[in-house]
Motif scaffolding. Sequence first.
Motif, PDB file in Angstrom:
ATOM      1  N   TYR A   1     -48.940  -8.949   4.951  1.00 35.44           N
ATOM      2  CA  TYR A   1     -49.935  -8.256   4.512  1.00 35.44           C
ATOM      3  C   TYR A   1     -51.180  -8.197   5.241  1.00 35.44           C
ATOM      4  CZ  TYR A   1     -52.926  -5.744   1.869  1.00 35.44           C
ATOM      5  OH  TYR A   1     -53.682  -4.346   1.281  1.00 35.44           O
ATOM      6  N   ILE A   2     -51.913  -6.971   5.351  1.00 30.42           N
ATOM      7  CA  ILE A   2     -52.699  -6.844   6.423  1.00 30.42           C
ATOM      8  C   ILE A   2     -53.345  -6.042   6.265  1.00 30.42           C
ATOM      9  CG2 ILE A   2     -52.003  -5.521   8.741  1.00 30.42           C
ATOM     10  CD1 ILE A   2     -53.762  -7.282  10.344  1.00 30.42           C
ATOM     11  N   ASP A   3     -54.823  -5.893   6.083  1.00 33.38           N
ATOM     12  CA  ASP A   3     -55.448  -4.766   5.652  1.00 33.38           C
ATOM     13  C   ASP A   3     -56.268  -4.188   6.252  1.00 33.38           C
ATOM     14  OD1 ASP A   3     -57.602  -6.183   5.380  1.00 33.38           O
ATOM     15  OD2 ASP A   3     -57.985  -5.839   2.451  1.00 33.38           O
ATOM     16  N   SER A   4     -57.408  -3.168   6.357  1.00 31.36           N
ATOM     17  CA  SER A   4     -58.184  -2.589   7.380  1.00 31.36           C
ATOM     18  C   SER A   4     -59.046  -3.377   8.173  1.00 31.36           C
ATOM     19  CB  SER A   4     -58.981  -1.519   6.991  1.00 31.36           C
ATOM     20  OG  SER A   4     -59.729  -1.950   5.789  1.00 31.36           O
ATOM     21  N   THR A   5     -59.463  -4.692   7.296  1.00 29.80           N
ATOM     22  CA  THR A   5     -60.652  -5.381   7.760  1.00 29.80           C
ATOM     23  C   THR A   5     -59.609  -6.619   8.421  1.00 29.80           C
ATOM     24  OG1 THR A   5     -60.209  -7.354   5.673  1.00 29.80           O
ATOM     25  CG2 THR A   5     -61.916  -5.824   5.570  1.00 29.80           C
TER      26      THR A   5
ATOM     27  N   ILE B   1     -57.536  -5.211  10.102  1.00 33.62           N
ATOM     28  CA  ILE B   1     -56.917  -4.666  11.339  1.00 33.62           C
ATOM     29  C   ILE B   1     -57.909  -4.775  12.460  1.00 33.62           C
ATOM     30  CG2 ILE B   1     -56.655  -2.062  12.581  1.00 33.62           C
ATOM     31  CD1 ILE B   1     -54.569  -1.748   9.985  1.00 33.62           C
ATOM     32  N   GLY B   2     -59.477  -4.284  11.694  1.00 38.02           N
ATOM     33  CA  GLY B   2     -61.041  -4.654  12.319  1.00 38.02           C
ATOM     34  C   GLY B   2     -60.750  -5.871  13.207  1.00 38.02           C
TER      35      GLY B   2
ATOM     36  N   ASN C   1     -43.911  -3.271   7.403  1.00 39.48           N
ATOM     37  CA  ASN C   1     -45.278  -2.722   6.901  1.00 39.48           C
ATOM     38  C   ASN C   1     -45.610  -2.604   7.063  1.00 39.48           C
ATOM     39  OD1 ASN C   1     -44.649  -5.713   5.958  1.00 39.48           O
ATOM     40  ND2 ASN C   1     -46.419  -5.517   4.666  1.00 39.48           N
TER      41      ASN C   1
ATOM     42  N   ARG D   1     -46.193   0.026  10.115  1.00 33.90           N
ATOM     43  CA  ARG D   1     -46.518   0.602   9.847  1.00 33.90           C
ATOM     44  C   ARG D   1     -47.854   1.247   8.909  1.00 33.90           C
ATOM     45  NH1 ARG D   1     -45.519   5.522   6.773  1.00 33.90           N
ATOM     46  NH2 ARG D   1     -46.634   5.490   4.577  1.00 33.90           N
ATOM     47  N   LEU D   2     -48.324   0.278   9.443  1.00 32.88           N
ATOM     48  CA  LEU D   2     -50.212   0.494   9.050  1.00 32.88           C
ATOM     49  C   LEU D   2     -50.808   1.096  10.846  1.00 32.88           C
ATOM     50  CD1 LEU D   2     -52.467  -1.549   7.027  1.00 32.88           C
ATOM     51  CD2 LEU D   2     -51.357  -0.063   6.933  1.00 32.88           C
TER      52      LEU D   2
ATOM     53  N   ILE E   1     -49.822   4.792  11.459  1.00 30.32           N
ATOM     54  CA  ILE E   1     -50.392   5.386  10.799  1.00 30.32           C
ATOM     55  C   ILE E   1     -52.120   5.778  11.890  1.00 30.32           C
ATOM     56  CG2 ILE E   1     -51.647   5.763   8.483  1.00 30.32           C
ATOM     57  CD1 ILE E   1     -49.650   4.132   7.000  1.00 30.32           C
ATOM     58  N   THR E   2     -52.799   4.603  11.787  1.00 30.35           N
ATOM     59  CA  THR E   2     -53.559   4.629  11.969  1.00 30.35           C
ATOM     60  C   THR E   2     -54.051   5.161  13.574  1.00 30.35           C
ATOM     61  OG1 THR E   2     -53.870   1.954  12.410  1.00 30.35           O
ATOM     62  CG2 THR E   2     -55.159   3.130  10.748  1.00 30.35           C
TER      63      THR E   2
ATOM     64  N   LEU F   1     -52.989   3.005  15.968  1.00 36.39           N
ATOM     65  CA  LEU F   1     -53.005   1.733  16.963  1.00 36.39           C
ATOM     66  C   LEU F   1     -51.656   0.910  17.930  1.00 36.39           C
ATOM     67  CD1 LEU F   1     -55.901   0.040  14.473  1.00 36.39           C
ATOM     68  CD2 LEU F   1     -56.199   1.168  16.415  1.00 36.39           C
TER      69      LEU F   1
ATOM     70  N   ILE G   1     -52.171   1.647  21.120  1.00 39.33           N
ATOM     71  CA  ILE G   1     -53.569   0.565  21.995  1.00 39.33           C
ATOM     72  C   ILE G   1     -52.913  -0.772  22.015  1.00 39.33           C
ATOM     73  CG2 ILE G   1     -55.879  -0.098  21.041  1.00 39.33           C
ATOM     74  CD1 ILE G   1     -56.344   2.416  19.910  1.00 39.33           C
TER      75      ILE G   1
ATOM     76  N   GLU H   1     -57.228  -1.042  -0.426  1.00 39.84           N
ATOM     77  CA  GLU H   1     -58.187  -0.870   0.705  1.00 39.84           C
ATOM     78  C   GLU H   1     -59.873  -0.308  -0.266  1.00 39.84           C
ATOM     79  OE1 GLU H   1     -58.810  -0.860   3.473  1.00 39.84           O
ATOM     80  OE2 GLU H   1     -56.633  -1.713   4.673  1.00 39.84           O
TER      81      GLU H   1
ATOM     82  N   GLY I   1     -64.568  -0.851  15.371  1.00 41.48           N
ATOM     83  CA  GLY I   1     -63.488  -2.521  13.974  1.00 41.48           C
ATOM     84  C   GLY I   1     -63.750  -1.739  11.939  1.00 41.48           C
TER      85      GLY I   1
ATOM     86  N   PHE J   1     -59.602   6.849   5.464  1.00 43.83           N
ATOM     87  CA  PHE J   1     -57.946   7.010   6.223  1.00 43.83           C
ATOM     88  C   PHE J   1     -56.225   7.056   6.063  1.00 43.83           C
ATOM     89  CE2 PHE J   1     -55.611   7.681  10.216  1.00 43.83           C
ATOM     90  CZ  PHE J   1     -55.666   8.966  10.852  1.00 43.83           C
TER      91      PHE J   1
END
Lengths: 103, 131
Positions: A55-59, A61-62, A86, A89-90, A93-94, A96, A99, B46, B98, B104
């Motif tokens: 699992y990973i979330d936006s924190t 990914i940040g 999964n 997929r994130l 969506i973003t 990334l 990148i 989130e 970051g 979003f």
Amino acid sequence: MTLKITELEKNDKICKMSIDGEMDINSYKKVKDKLNKIIDEESINIELDFQNLSYIDSTGIGVLIGILKKLNKNEKSLVIKNARENIIRLFNITGLDKIFILQ
Amino acid sequence: MKDIVNLKLPCKAEFVNVARMNVATIANNMKMNYEVIQDLKVAVSEACNNVILHSDSDAYYEVVFAVTKDKLIIDINDYGVGFDMKNYEKPDLKHPKGHGLGLFIIENLVDEMKIITEDEIGTTIKMIKNV
């Protein structure tokens, strides 16, 4: 699930690590501190094995975005290997996925 | 007819996985598929992250799941400072920072998302996933 960071291989060019478990708001600082310590100490490429990252979330990914920016400044790379669907997929969506180097 | 599950969680990072596990269980009970369950885990987390990082909230917030025959409605209610909608900018995906990705990501994982906010009273992030 707790987060586990394991150093798999390190030489003067690259540091390979696996990140296992969940990289979320409760654990992202552990990864951030570990990776920043390595790249602050030496100019080196980083390879992260996500095979057992569930699992990973936006924190999380940040953290990866911050590390990628730092590495790119020194013309070094960040490669992410074996990420699960999964997690990919994130990245998709973003945007990334365009990148980061996902293998 | 709907069933309601109401969680009251401390505004602490270590309890976000409780919300995540609950939405996975509820969505599984509703026979949603694996990919949808993964999406909902991220969306709920989130929204909880948003409370912990930005709401300057009281000690607790609520996660309310309303289960109907054809949809799952999830409200994340905090009692913090309110959400500054005017200054919210969608992330520039070509030049990612970051931070600022959470809302979003939620928008892209659920069928509907709405933010209801009032200065110094609190914020509700409402998410709807159709079965």
